[in-house]
Design a protein around this motif. Structure first.
Motif, mmCIF file in Angstrom:
data_model
loop_
_atom_site.group_PDB
_atom_site.id
_atom_site.type_symbol
_atom_site.label_atom_id
_atom_site.label_comp_id
_atom_site.label_asym_id
_atom_site.label_seq_id
_atom_site.Cartn_x
_atom_site.Cartn_y
_atom_site.Cartn_z
ATOM 1 N N THR A 8 32.539 41.607 69.930
ATOM 2 C CA THR A 8 32.834 41.900 71.326
ATOM 3 C C THR A 8 33.831 40.871 71.832
ATOM 4 O OG1 THR A 8 31.005 40.541 72.113
ATOM 5 C CG2 THR A 8 30.550 42.883 71.796
ATOM 6 N N GLU A 9 34.883 41.338 72.439
ATOM 7 C CA GLU A 9 35.921 40.456 72.966
ATOM 8 C C GLU A 9 36.752 41.283 73.932
ATOM 9 O OE1 GLU A 9 38.840 37.058 72.757
ATOM 10 O OE2 GLU A 9 37.038 37.196 71.553
ATOM 11 N N GLY A 10 37.263 40.655 74.956
ATOM 12 C CA GLY A 10 38.066 41.377 75.924
ATOM 13 C C GLY A 10 39.481 41.629 75.448
ATOM 14 N N PHE A 11 40.300 40.611 75.451
ATOM 15 C CA PHE A 11 41.726 40.769 75.171
ATOM 16 C C PHE A 11 42.109 40.251 73.792
ATOM 17 C CE2 PHE A 11 46.024 38.901 75.387
ATOM 18 C CZ PHE A 11 46.743 40.064 75.568
ATOM 19 N N GLY A 12 41.674 39.088 73.436
ATOM 20 C CA GLY A 12 41.998 38.521 72.140
ATOM 21 C C GLY A 12 43.215 37.614 72.169
ATOM 22 N N ILE A 13 43.183 36.584 72.998
ATOM 23 C CA ILE A 13 44.316 35.671 73.131
ATOM 24 C C ILE A 13 44.661 35.009 71.801
ATOM 25 C CG2 ILE A 13 43.015 33.633 73.861
ATOM 26 C CD1 ILE A 13 46.334 34.706 75.405
ATOM 27 N N THR A 14 43.669 34.777 70.942
ATOM 28 C CA THR A 14 43.967 34.172 69.639
ATOM 29 C C THR A 14 44.818 35.104 68.780
ATOM 30 O OG1 THR A 14 41.842 34.938 68.770
ATOM 31 C CG2 THR A 14 41.932 32.683 69.599
ATOM 32 N N ILE A 15 44.621 36.400 68.942
ATOM 33 C CA ILE A 15 45.454 37.363 68.221
ATOM 34 C C ILE A 15 46.891 37.258 68.720
ATOM 35 C CG2 ILE A 15 45.919 39.815 67.839
ATOM 36 C CD1 ILE A 15 42.878 40.263 67.916
ATOM 37 N N LEU A 16 47.076 37.223 70.035
ATOM 38 C CA LEU A 16 48.411 37.104 70.612
ATOM 39 C C LEU A 16 49.103 35.827 70.141
ATOM 40 C CD1 LEU A 16 50.626 38.139 72.466
ATOM 41 C CD2 LEU A 16 49.417 37.070 74.380
ATOM 42 N N GLU A 17 48.371 34.726 70.122
ATOM 43 C CA GLU A 17 48.949 33.457 69.671
ATOM 44 C C GLU A 17 49.407 33.551 68.215
ATOM 45 O OE1 GLU A 17 45.626 30.974 70.569
ATOM 46 O OE2 GLU A 17 46.350 30.497 72.584
ATOM 47 N N ALA A 18 48.593 34.166 67.365
ATOM 48 C CA ALA A 18 48.967 34.320 65.954
ATOM 49 C C ALA A 18 50.197 35.207 65.814
ATOM 50 C CB ALA A 18 47.794 34.890 65.155
ATOM 51 N N LEU A 19 50.218 36.318 66.537
ATOM 52 C CA LEU A 19 51.367 37.222 66.461
ATOM 53 C C LEU A 19 52.641 36.539 66.939
ATOM 54 C CD1 LEU A 19 49.813 40.585 67.707
ATOM 55 C CD2 LEU A 19 50.158 39.810 65.358
ATOM 56 N N ALA A 20 52.538 35.762 68.006
ATOM 57 C CA ALA A 20 53.704 35.044 68.536
ATOM 58 C C ALA A 20 54.239 34.038 67.520
ATOM 59 C CB ALA A 20 53.345 34.344 69.840
ATOM 60 N N ALA A 21 53.372 33.554 66.648
ATOM 61 C CA ALA A 21 53.782 32.611 65.607
ATOM 62 C C ALA A 21 54.272 33.333 64.347
ATOM 63 C CB ALA A 21 52.621 31.690 65.251
ATOM 64 N N GLY A 22 54.274 34.673 64.385
ATOM 65 C CA GLY A 22 54.728 35.434 63.232
ATOM 66 C C GLY A 22 53.706 35.548 62.127
ATOM 67 N N THR A 23 52.438 35.412 62.487
ATOM 68 C CA THR A 23 51.356 35.449 61.508
ATOM 69 C C THR A 23 50.634 36.790 61.563
ATOM 70 O OG1 THR A 23 51.037 33.081 61.823
ATOM 71 C CG2 THR A 23 49.241 34.292 60.771
ATOM 72 N N PRO A 24 50.631 37.561 60.481
ATOM 73 C CA PRO A 24 49.851 38.802 60.464
ATOM 74 C C PRO A 24 48.362 38.507 60.689
ATOM 75 C CG PRO A 24 51.425 38.797 58.680
ATOM 76 C CD PRO A 24 51.423 37.411 59.267
ATOM 77 N N VAL A 25 47.683 39.450 61.331
ATOM 78 C CA VAL A 25 46.291 39.265 61.732
ATOM 79 C C VAL A 25 45.416 40.357 61.132
ATOM 80 C CG1 VAL A 25 44.714 39.276 63.724
ATOM 81 C CG2 VAL A 25 46.946 38.149 63.904
ATOM 82 N N VAL A 26 44.224 39.959 60.694
ATOM 83 C CA VAL A 26 43.174 40.890 60.299
ATOM 84 C C VAL A 26 42.047 40.705 61.298
ATOM 85 C CG1 VAL A 26 41.501 41.534 58.528
ATOM 86 C CG2 VAL A 26 43.778 40.724 57.853
ATOM 87 N N THR A 27 41.602 41.798 61.913
ATOM 88 C CA THR A 27 40.537 41.716 62.908
ATOM 89 C C THR A 27 39.693 42.979 62.866
ATOM 90 O OG1 THR A 27 40.041 41.201 65.221
ATOM 91 C CG2 THR A 27 41.884 42.690 64.816
ATOM 92 N N THR A 28 38.647 42.994 63.655
ATOM 93 C CA THR A 28 37.807 44.182 63.778
ATOM 94 C C THR A 28 38.346 45.057 64.910
ATOM 95 O OG1 THR A 28 36.333 43.029 65.296
ATOM 96 C CG2 THR A 28 35.743 42.996 62.962
#
Length: 109
Positions: A8-28
């Motif tokens: 459970t999470e609202g927006f996912g700021i950590t995802i945005l930070e990773a994407l801004a750094a050019g890092t692909p993300v794996v999440t639920t």
């Protein structure tokens, strides 16, 4: 590769930070993640059994499929720009001005 293990999470700021750094993300695909991040990250559908190695399998797949890694990186950088503080501020200002214009139009009639 960044992993975000959330049920459970609202927006996912950590995802945005990773994407801004050019890092692909794996999440639920919890909560709003599907709406906000679909197409920009590799998603693991909930519920899943942690013991089956789904995270490892997904990360391994990304490492082996360089084209998918590159696509997620490029898409993630674009999405991060769309959700920058400046871009969100401009959208918010435009929404407020629209609401104000409608309120004034109703008041004048």
């Amino acid at each position: 590769c960044d992993t975000v293990d959330k049920k459970t999470e609202g927006f996912g700021i950590t995802i945005l930070e990773a994407l801004a750094a050019g890092t692909p993300v794996v999440t639920t695909d919890c909560d709003s993640f599907t709406e906000v991040w679909s197409g920009y990250v590799e998603m693991i559908p909930l519920p899943f059994d942690y013991s089956k190695g789904r995270w490892v399998d997904t990360i391994t797949m990304l490492l082996k499929r360089g084209a998918r890694w590159k696509a997620l990186r490029a898409g993630g950088l674009r999405r991060a720009q769309e959700l920058s503080w400046e871009a969100i501020g401009e959208q918010y200002s435009a929404s407020l001005l629209f609401a104000l214009d409608r309120t004034l139009a109703v008041s004048l009639h």
